[in-house]
Design a protein around this motif. Structure first.
Motif, PDB file in Angstrom:
ATOM      1  N   MET A 171       8.989 -20.489   3.475  1.00 50.00           N
ATOM      2  CA  MET A 171       9.269 -19.149   2.975  1.00 50.00           C
ATOM      3  C   MET A 171       8.051 -18.586   2.231  1.00 50.00           C
ATOM      4  O   MET A 171       7.730 -17.402   2.355  1.00 50.00           O
ATOM      5  CB  MET A 171      10.483 -19.170   2.057  1.00 50.00           C
ATOM      6  CG  MET A 171      10.918 -17.791   1.605  1.00 50.00           C
ATOM      7  SD  MET A 171      12.318 -17.898   0.484  1.00 50.00           S
ATOM      8  CE  MET A 171      13.644 -17.517   1.607  1.00 50.00           C
ATOM      9  N   LEU A 172       7.364 -19.430   1.489  1.00 51.16           N
ATOM     10  CA  LEU A 172       6.155 -19.012   0.779  1.00 51.16           C
ATOM     11  C   LEU A 172       5.074 -18.576   1.763  1.00 51.16           C
ATOM     12  O   LEU A 172       4.429 -17.544   1.577  1.00 51.16           O
ATOM     13  CB  LEU A 172       5.634 -20.149  -0.108  1.00 51.16           C
ATOM     14  CG  LEU A 172       4.360 -19.862  -0.884  1.00 51.16           C
ATOM     15  CD1 LEU A 172       4.584 -18.741  -1.898  1.00 51.16           C
ATOM     16  CD2 LEU A 172       3.874 -21.110  -1.583  1.00 51.16           C
ATOM     17  N   ILE A 173       4.904 -19.325   2.835  1.00 49.68           N
ATOM     18  CA  ILE A 173       3.912 -18.988   3.859  1.00 49.68           C
ATOM     19  C   ILE A 173       4.282 -17.654   4.518  1.00 49.68           C
ATOM     20  O   ILE A 173       3.412 -16.820   4.765  1.00 49.68           O
ATOM     21  CB  ILE A 173       3.829 -20.107   4.931  1.00 49.68           C
ATOM     22  CG1 ILE A 173       3.432 -21.432   4.306  1.00 49.68           C
ATOM     23  CG2 ILE A 173       2.872 -19.719   6.049  1.00 49.68           C
ATOM     24  CD1 ILE A 173       2.090 -21.479   3.687  1.00 49.68           C
ATOM     25  N   ASP A 174       5.575 -17.446   4.793  1.00 52.14           N
ATOM     26  CA  ASP A 174       6.028 -16.195   5.405  1.00 52.14           C
ATOM     27  C   ASP A 174       5.765 -14.999   4.491  1.00 52.14           C
ATOM     28  O   ASP A 174       5.485 -13.894   4.955  1.00 52.14           O
ATOM     29  CB  ASP A 174       7.524 -16.257   5.731  1.00 52.14           C
ATOM     30  CG  ASP A 174       7.830 -17.190   6.893  1.00 52.14           C
ATOM     31  OD1 ASP A 174       6.885 -17.625   7.576  1.00 52.14           O
ATOM     32  OD2 ASP A 174       9.019 -17.472   7.106  1.00 52.14           O
ATOM     33  N   PHE A 175       5.863 -15.209   3.208  1.00 45.44           N
ATOM     34  CA  PHE A 175       5.750 -14.146   2.223  1.00 45.44           C
ATOM     35  C   PHE A 175       4.294 -13.841   1.836  1.00 45.44           C
ATOM     36  O   PHE A 175       3.988 -12.760   1.332  1.00 45.44           O
ATOM     37  CB  PHE A 175       6.549 -14.573   0.981  1.00 45.44           C
ATOM     38  CG  PHE A 175       6.646 -13.549  -0.086  1.00 45.44           C
ATOM     39  CD1 PHE A 175       7.386 -12.402   0.107  1.00 45.44           C
ATOM     40  CD2 PHE A 175       6.014 -13.735  -1.295  1.00 45.44           C
ATOM     41  CE1 PHE A 175       7.483 -11.444  -0.893  1.00 45.44           C
ATOM     42  CE2 PHE A 175       6.098 -12.789  -2.303  1.00 45.44           C
ATOM     43  CZ  PHE A 175       6.839 -11.643  -2.099  1.00 45.44           C
ATOM     44  N   LEU A 176       3.401 -14.774   2.089  1.00 53.72           N
ATOM     45  CA  LEU A 176       2.020 -14.669   1.609  1.00 53.72           C
ATOM     46  C   LEU A 176       1.272 -13.405   2.046  1.00 53.72           C
ATOM     47  O   LEU A 176       0.681 -12.731   1.194  1.00 53.72           O
ATOM     48  CB  LEU A 176       1.238 -15.933   1.996  1.00 53.72           C
ATOM     49  CG  LEU A 176      -0.091 -16.127   1.302  1.00 53.72           C
ATOM     50  CD1 LEU A 176       0.077 -16.178  -0.205  1.00 53.72           C
ATOM     51  CD2 LEU A 176      -0.756 -17.388   1.799  1.00 53.72           C
ATOM     52  N   PRO A 177       1.247 -13.032   3.330  1.00 53.17           N
ATOM     53  CA  PRO A 177       0.483 -11.830   3.698  1.00 53.17           C
ATOM     54  C   PRO A 177       0.946 -10.559   2.982  1.00 53.17           C
ATOM     55  O   PRO A 177       0.127  -9.759   2.533  1.00 53.17           O
ATOM     56  CB  PRO A 177       0.688 -11.720   5.211  1.00 53.17           C
ATOM     57  CG  PRO A 177       0.964 -13.104   5.654  1.00 53.17           C
ATOM     58  CD  PRO A 177       1.750 -13.724   4.522  1.00 53.17           C
ATOM     59  N   ILE A 178       2.252 -10.385   2.850  1.00 50.69           N
ATOM     60  CA  ILE A 178       2.734  -9.178   2.167  1.00 50.69           C
ATOM     61  C   ILE A 178       2.401  -9.223   0.686  1.00 50.69           C
ATOM     62  O   ILE A 178       2.100  -8.200   0.070  1.00 50.69           O
ATOM     63  CB  ILE A 178       4.234  -8.929   2.417  1.00 50.69           C
ATOM     64  CG1 ILE A 178       4.583  -7.501   2.028  1.00 50.69           C
ATOM     65  CG2 ILE A 178       5.098  -9.872   1.675  1.00 50.69           C
ATOM     66  CD1 ILE A 178       5.834  -6.982   2.638  1.00 50.69           C
ATOM     67  N   ALA A 179       2.433 -10.418   0.099  1.00 48.96           N
ATOM     68  CA  ALA A 179       2.056 -10.552  -1.311  1.00 48.96           C
ATOM     69  C   ALA A 179       0.574 -10.225  -1.495  1.00 48.96           C
ATOM     70  O   ALA A 179       0.204  -9.533  -2.453  1.00 48.96           O
ATOM     71  CB  ALA A 179       2.367 -11.967  -1.807  1.00 48.96           C
ATOM     72  N   VAL A 180      -0.269 -10.691  -0.580  1.00 44.67           N
ATOM     73  CA  VAL A 180      -1.703 -10.384  -0.640  1.00 44.67           C
ATOM     74  C   VAL A 180      -1.910  -8.876  -0.511  1.00 44.67           C
ATOM     75  O   VAL A 180      -2.678  -8.276  -1.276  1.00 44.67           O
ATOM     76  CB  VAL A 180      -2.479 -11.161   0.449  1.00 44.67           C
ATOM     77  CG1 VAL A 180      -3.895 -10.652   0.590  1.00 44.67           C
ATOM     78  CG2 VAL A 180      -2.467 -12.652   0.140  1.00 44.67           C
ATOM     79  N   PHE A 181      -1.236  -8.251   0.447  1.00 44.19           N
ATOM     80  CA  PHE A 181      -1.321  -6.797   0.624  1.00 44.19           C
ATOM     81  C   PHE A 181      -0.936  -6.086  -0.676  1.00 44.19           C
ATOM     82  O   PHE A 181      -1.642  -5.188  -1.146  1.00 44.19           O
ATOM     83  CB  PHE A 181      -0.401  -6.362   1.773  1.00 44.19           C
ATOM     84  CG  PHE A 181      -0.296  -4.879   1.960  1.00 44.19           C
ATOM     85  CD1 PHE A 181      -1.232  -4.193   2.718  1.00 44.19           C
ATOM     86  CD2 PHE A 181       0.744  -4.159   1.380  1.00 44.19           C
ATOM     87  CE1 PHE A 181      -1.140  -2.810   2.903  1.00 44.19           C
ATOM     88  CE2 PHE A 181       0.848  -2.790   1.553  1.00 44.19           C
ATOM     89  CZ  PHE A 181      -0.101  -2.118   2.314  1.00 44.19           C
ATOM     90  N   PHE A 182       0.185  -6.486  -1.254  1.00 41.51           N
ATOM     91  CA  PHE A 182       0.690  -5.856  -2.468  1.00 41.51           C
ATOM     92  C   PHE A 182      -0.294  -6.020  -3.629  1.00 41.51           C
ATOM     93  O   PHE A 182      -0.592  -5.051  -4.342  1.00 41.51           O
ATOM     94  CB  PHE A 182       2.055  -6.452  -2.835  1.00 41.51           C
ATOM     95  CG  PHE A 182       2.656  -5.870  -4.077  1.00 41.51           C
ATOM     96  CD1 PHE A 182       3.294  -4.638  -4.031  1.00 41.51           C
ATOM     97  CD2 PHE A 182       2.586  -6.545  -5.281  1.00 41.51           C
ATOM     98  CE1 PHE A 182       3.853  -4.087  -5.177  1.00 41.51           C
ATOM     99  CE2 PHE A 182       3.141  -6.004  -6.429  1.00 41.51           C
ATOM    100  CZ  PHE A 182       3.771  -4.772  -6.383  1.00 41.51           C
ATOM    101  N   ILE A 183      -0.805  -7.214  -3.823  1.00 41.92           N
ATOM    102  CA  ILE A 183      -1.734  -7.472  -4.928  1.00 41.92           C
ATOM    103  C   ILE A 183      -3.015  -6.659  -4.768  1.00 41.92           C
ATOM    104  O   ILE A 183      -3.479  -6.023  -5.718  1.00 41.92           O
ATOM    105  CB  ILE A 183      -2.032  -8.987  -5.042  1.00 41.92           C
ATOM    106  CG1 ILE A 183      -0.781  -9.726  -5.531  1.00 41.92           C
ATOM    107  CG2 ILE A 183      -3.222  -9.243  -5.973  1.00 41.92           C
ATOM    108  CD1 ILE A 183      -0.834 -11.232  -5.375  1.00 41.92           C
ATOM    109  N   VAL A 184      -3.588  -6.664  -3.572  1.00 41.91           N
ATOM    110  CA  VAL A 184      -4.816  -5.899  -3.342  1.00 41.91           C
ATOM    111  C   VAL A 184      -4.548  -4.411  -3.561  1.00 41.91           C
ATOM    112  O   VAL A 184      -5.348  -3.717  -4.192  1.00 41.91           O
ATOM    113  CB  VAL A 184      -5.405  -6.173  -1.942  1.00 41.91           C
ATOM    114  CG1 VAL A 184      -6.546  -5.215  -1.625  1.00 41.91           C
ATOM    115  CG2 VAL A 184      -5.875  -7.618  -1.842  1.00 41.91           C
ATOM    116  N   TYR A 185      -3.416  -3.929  -3.074  1.00 44.50           N
ATOM    117  CA  TYR A 185      -3.107  -2.510  -3.273  1.00 44.50           C
ATOM    118  C   TYR A 185      -2.951  -2.190  -4.761  1.00 44.50           C
ATOM    119  O   TYR A 185      -3.464  -1.176  -5.241  1.00 44.50           O
ATOM    120  CB  TYR A 185      -1.850  -2.086  -2.511  1.00 44.50           C
ATOM    121  CG  TYR A 185      -1.597  -0.617  -2.687  1.00 44.50           C
ATOM    122  CD1 TYR A 185      -2.262   0.315  -1.896  1.00 44.50           C
ATOM    123  CD2 TYR A 185      -0.737  -0.146  -3.684  1.00 44.50           C
ATOM    124  CE1 TYR A 185      -2.079   1.681  -2.086  1.00 44.50           C
ATOM    125  CE2 TYR A 185      -0.544   1.217  -3.878  1.00 44.50           C
ATOM    126  CZ  TYR A 185      -1.214   2.113  -3.078  1.00 44.50           C
ATOM    127  OH  TYR A 185      -1.045   3.464  -3.277  1.00 44.50           O
TER     128      TYR A 185
END
Length: 188
Positions: free
Chosen positions: A3-17
């Motif tokens: 679940m963490l791996i699935d969530f990682l790209p969106i979390a990266v997108f959110f943090i960078v934004y």
């Protein structure tokens, strides 16, 4: 872990934004993060789910267009397209193998009448179609920052709420049929 791996790209997108308020830069980081997610999943499990491949393709195509044209509207369409594709997949699933997609995913743990599987599957179809439409409404009606927050927190919250409602619906059917859970009987 998965679940963490699935969530990682969106979390990266959110943090960078959140750090830059630049949707093009956040998308430029999302693309390699999603590629890394798929590669790691392949390395770890030797299997890639179709959902990951569809998401990767949409991130590369729509994210690439976002970066190339410096236009965040392309990436904003991704959640709608993904949700609508899932809705169509759930809708058409009985045509391929006779079972609904939700039944295929859950039948090892639950035994339910066919009509309940059908209703549950149709509820997921409606949920995916509505969630896709809500995404369009949010990105057309509100600020980019609001859409980014909605994409992470709103969509996740709505999904969790829907899953809870599904649990309530299933519990009603399990009360009527105590043998509906396919768990081994244990004498304690």
């Amino acid at each position: 872990m998965k679940m963490l791996i699935d969530f990682l790209p969106i979390a990266v997108f959110f943090i960078v934004y959140q750090m830059t308020k630049d949707i093009v830069l956040a998308t430029a980081v999302l693309i390699p993060a999603t590629i890394a997610q798929v590669l790691f999943t392949w390395w770890r499990y030797r299997k890639i789910e179709k959902m990951h491949l569809v998401t990767l393709a949409l991130v590369v195509v729509l994210g690439g267009a976002t970066v190339l044209f410096h236009n965040g509207d392309f990436i904003k369409w991704k959640p709608t397209i993904v949700n609508w594709l899932f809705g169509v997949a759930f809708l058409l699933s009985p045509l391929f193998g006779g079972k609904t997609l939700i039944q295929r995913m859950m039948e090892k743990n639950l035994t339910l009448p066919k009509q309940v599987w059908t209703r549950l599957n149709l509820a997921w179809v409606a949920f995916f179609l509505v969630l896709g439409a809500v995404n369009i409404f949010v990105f057309k009606s509100f600020s980019e920052e609001t859409w980014v927050d909605f994409k992470l927190f709103g969509m996740m919250g709505l999904t969790l709420l829907f899953i809870l409602m599904q649990g309530v619906y299933l519990a009603r059917h399990m009360k009527n049929n105590p043998d509906s859970i396919n768990a081994p009987n244990r004498k304690e």
